[in-house]
Design a protein around this motif. Structure first.
Motif: not given
Length: 267
Positions: A53, A55, A58, A210-211, A213, A217-218, A221
């Protein structure tokens, strides 16, 4: 001291296990008999968290949202708390009771009309709902209560002396009240930061990219192709997520305890 350390161990053990397990390969996490320390330590989970992700983005989202919410809550709560404590106006007590009564309404009840309100102005899938709801919502009510309880206890002579010197109410709040309120402000900062850092419902409702989040929340996933959790990656990401919380609490724990003592709250 030894007794306290032994009593604290059950509370600290899950965190210790999370940190040590984050350095284990996925196959070693649930081996039997279980082990606390990894047999072959590896940082693959930490690397994979940034591969699966965005990350880093995030992580930055959570950091800056928590920082903005914390500063906003400290400002709003200190102003509102000072007004409820030191400014006499018709219906002030009734208004304060109405504000505190808002804590009785679960956030799940109000999330739908709030979603529709932000959707009407085109703010969904942005960070604005997270910032505004946290800064002016239920967490700020608790912060306002803490600040009000502290400002009520300030000697009236301080304010009278300020008026004789020509200091306005805002000037007294800024120059006198706030410098004396470091302890309750520390408690407010921790409350606001923890809420903003850990909130899950609001990001799930308002965010879809997603970017954008945030970390809670991340964390949900990190799954494989079958939808099963990749535990070593989740534990590594959770460990990185817990670091700012520990740092904030360690930095402001004294002010946190003193702030609760001034407010009359008891855990």
């Amino acid at each position: 001291m030894v007794v306290l350390a032994v009593m604290a161990l059950p509370f600290a053990f899950p965190t210790i296990w999370m940190v040590t397990a984050s350095f284990k390969p996925a196959a070693e996490i649930f081996v039997y008999p279980p082990t606390l320390l990894p047999r072959a330590p590896t940082g693959a989970g930490y690397v994979q968290a940034f591969v699966d992700q965005p990350f880093a983005r995030q992580y930055f989202n959570s950091l800056y949202i928590a920082a903005v919410v914390t500063l906003g809550s400290m400002t709003v709560a200190s102003l509102a708390g000072y007004a409820f404590a030191r400014v006499r106006f018709p219906g002030s007590n009734v208004m304060f009771v109405a504000v505190v009564a808002g804590l009785l309404v679960p956030s799940e009840v109000t999330i739908v009309p709030i979603f529709q309100m932000f959707n009407a102005v085109g703010m969904n899938n942005t960070h604005w709902p997270l910032i505004l709801v946290s800064t002016f919502g239920a967490p700020c009510v608790i912060c306002t209560f803490i600040m009000r309880q502290f400002f009520i206890a300030l000697p009236a002579e301080l304010e009278e002396a300020g008026r004789l010197d020509g200091v306005s109410r805002f000037g007294f709040w800024w120059r006198v009240a706030l410098p004396l309120a470091r302890a309750p402000l520390g408690a407010v900062a921790i409350f606001a930061f923890l809420h903003a850092w850990n909130m899950y419902l609001e990001p799930t409702v308002f965010l879809s990219s997603p970017e954008l989040f945030t970390l809670p929340q991340a964390l949900t996933r990190f799954v494989d192709v079958l939808g099963s959790p990749t535990w070593h990656v989740q534990l590594a990401a959770a460990t990185m997520t817990a670091v700012p919380v520990l740092l904030v609490f360690l930095a402001a724990q004294r002010q946190f305890v003193e702030g609760l003592a001034h407010s009359g709250l008891k855990g």
